[in-house]
Motif scaffolding. Structure first.
Motif, mmCIF file in Angstrom:
data_model
loop_
_atom_site.group_PDB
_atom_site.id
_atom_site.type_symbol
_atom_site.label_atom_id
_atom_site.label_comp_id
_atom_site.label_asym_id
_atom_site.label_seq_id
_atom_site.Cartn_x
_atom_site.Cartn_y
_atom_site.Cartn_z
ATOM 1 N N ASN A 255 37.865 22.920 80.048
ATOM 2 C CA ASN A 255 36.851 22.460 79.100
ATOM 3 C C ASN A 255 35.444 22.702 79.622
ATOM 4 O O ASN A 255 35.159 22.520 80.805
ATOM 5 N N LEU A 256 34.578 23.039 78.717
ATOM 6 C CA LEU A 256 33.171 23.319 79.037
ATOM 7 C C LEU A 256 32.343 22.070 78.777
ATOM 8 O O LEU A 256 32.522 21.424 77.743
ATOM 9 N N ARG A 257 31.433 21.769 79.686
ATOM 10 C CA ARG A 257 30.617 20.560 79.533
ATOM 11 C C ARG A 257 29.149 20.850 79.845
ATOM 12 O O ARG A 257 28.822 21.770 80.601
ATOM 13 N N LYS A 258 28.308 20.039 79.218
ATOM 14 C CA LYS A 258 26.881 20.028 79.559
ATOM 15 C C LYS A 258 26.388 18.621 79.272
ATOM 16 O O LYS A 258 26.610 18.109 78.173
ATOM 17 N N PRO A 259 25.709 17.994 80.217
ATOM 18 C CA PRO A 259 25.326 16.588 80.034
ATOM 19 C C PRO A 259 24.276 16.363 78.956
ATOM 20 O O PRO A 259 24.275 15.312 78.319
ATOM 21 N N SER A 260 23.397 17.339 78.739
ATOM 22 C CA SER A 260 22.322 17.151 77.770
ATOM 23 C C SER A 260 21.968 18.505 77.151
ATOM 24 O O SER A 260 21.390 19.359 77.813
ATOM 25 N N VAL A 261 22.335 18.674 75.897
ATOM 26 C CA VAL A 261 22.139 19.989 75.272
ATOM 27 C C VAL A 261 20.717 20.136 74.743
ATOM 28 O O VAL A 261 20.021 19.163 74.454
ATOM 29 N N GLN A 262 20.335 21.413 74.593
ATOM 30 C CA GLN A 262 19.019 21.752 74.050
ATOM 31 C C GLN A 262 19.201 22.591 72.800
ATOM 32 O O GLN A 262 20.260 23.201 72.600
ATOM 33 N N TRP A 263 18.165 22.658 72.000
ATOM 34 C CA TRP A 263 18.223 23.455 70.773
ATOM 35 C C TRP A 263 18.609 24.906 71.094
ATOM 36 O O TRP A 263 19.346 25.551 70.356
#
Lengths: 113, 116
Positions: free
Chosen positions: A75-83
């Protein structure tokens, strides 16, 4: 034959939300796993890859993925996404010694400002 | 270093016409690939090549032919285009295996083909 499943077809998030995109693969042997990203109108670019070793892999732009062998997942994760993370994301796998990648159907990610 | 380039970027064909898509890479990669990308289906491998003068079928080879006469070029041909071949075509290349590990594929910008 190998297969890669991405169950989320379209994900919509607000900026600063946390992200997790699912990826499951079918092959039970030694496997190499990848996440590619395709920004609108552009070609595929590698985000990160797993060959062996530490199951938590860090890639570019703050993305990471965790290889869980018992769940056949990556699974792919990112704690805080951006536009600017708005794009289509593809998981892919290949087994040891095979030159061919098997791609999932992709997940379209839309980030709302 | 241009990486992987594809020509043309866009093309519109009529049913039954033929055309060739050109892929070129300047990274001295051994392996080259042709994929098609369709909505909801991800990327599917059409044909690939593990070296100059060798080609092999991928997942969806019907209606396409390929040639790899030079290491840096990989051509994809449509002899008689059909509407079902409307798609975006991507070329990719990678190093040969080194020490058993797999090397990432580098992709070209794509060719958008419409068959009327």
């Amino acid at each position: 034959a190998q297969s890669v499943s991405q169950h989320n077809h379209h994900v919509i998030l607000s900026e600063a939300a946390s992200l997790e995109l699912g990826c499951n693969y079918s092959y039970g042997g030694t496997v190499n796993l990848f996440w590619y990203v395709q920004y609108p109108g552009q070609h595929l670019q590698l985000l990160l890859k797993y060959f062996s070793g530490d199951p938590l892999v860090k890639g570019i732009k703050g993305f990471e993925a965790e290889f869980i062998k018992s769940k056949f997942s990556f699974n792919l994760r990112k704690p805080s996404v951006q536009w600017s993370d708005t794009a289509e994301y593809f998981c892919a796998s290949t087994n040891f010694g095979n030159e061919k990648l098997t791609f999932g159907t992709g997940t379209r990610l839309t980030i709302i400002p | 270093n241009a990486g992987v380039t594809q020509t043309p970027k866009f093309r519109v064909l009529k049913t039954g016409q033929s055309m060739t898509l050109l892929c070129a890479q300047d990274m001295n990669h051994e392996y080259m690939y042709w994929y098609r990308q369709d909505p909801g289906m991800g990327l599917r491998l059409i044909h690939y090549s593990v070296g100059e003068g060798t080609t092999a079928k991928g997942e969806v080879p019907d209606g396409y032919n390929v040639s790899r006469l030079k290491k840096q070029n990989f051509l994809l041909g449509l002899e008689s285009a059909a509407p079902s071949q409307t798609s975006v075509y991507f070329c990719a290349s990678s190093y040969s295996r080194r020490g058993g590990s797999y090397n990432e594929q580098f992709f070209g910008p794509g060719t958008r083909l419409t068959v009327l």
